[in-house]
Design a protein around this motif. Sequence first.
Motif, short mmCIF file in Angstrom:
data_model
loop_
_atom_site.label_atom_id
_atom_site.label_comp_id
_atom_site.label_asym_id
_atom_site.label_seq_id
_atom_site.Cartn_x
_atom_site.Cartn_y
_atom_site.Cartn_z
N LEU A 148 1.19 9.61 -4.93
CA LEU A 148 1.59 10.93 -4.44
C LEU A 148 2.55 11.60 -5.41
N CYS A 194 0.62 4.06 -2.83
CA CYS A 194 0.30 5.44 -2.44
C CYS A 194 1.47 6.38 -2.72
N LEU A 232 0.83 -1.20 0.00
CA LEU A 232 0.00 0.00 0.00
C LEU A 232 0.87 1.26 0.00
N TRP A 233 1.96 1.25 0.77
CA TRP A 233 2.87 2.41 0.78
C TRP A 233 3.47 2.64 -0.59
N LEU A 261 1.95 8.53 5.45
CA LEU A 261 0.89 8.64 4.44
C LEU A 261 -0.23 9.58 4.89
N LEU A 277 -1.10 13.45 3.38
CA LEU A 277 -2.40 13.79 2.81
C LEU A 277 -3.03 14.98 3.52
#
Length: 122
Positions: free
Chosen positions: A12, A8, A4-5, A76, A80
């Motif tokens: 980003l 994401c 997931l990192w 994360l 955001l």
Amino acid sequence: MTRLWRICGALLVATGTIMGALTAHLPDAHFAEGGRVMARSAMDMQMWQGIALLVLGLGLAERTNRLFIAGGSGVLVGTLLFCAGVYNTAFTGHHGSHIAPIGGSILILSWLVLAAGWVRRS
């Protein structure tokens, strides 16, 4: 979690590139006073943190622990919140929320948690 990192982080960086283009090319009328500089700062932060998430996701893929998971997840979430708050102010001029300072605080804390995770691992 590290997958997931990576996802994401890549998103980003992709959206940070878009924000960089918008910041460079939109007419001044689209920004609040001083907003172009603010948006550029948010874009810089977004790009660095996105790259950091990619590196974390690659480097910790096999060796995560609770501190690393908390720290990476905080990077994360903090990114955001921070960038959303700064972009909002840059384009609208409204300082109506504490989203950016909360996000920045989460980022700082998350990097400290990651440092503790690496100290503990040694």
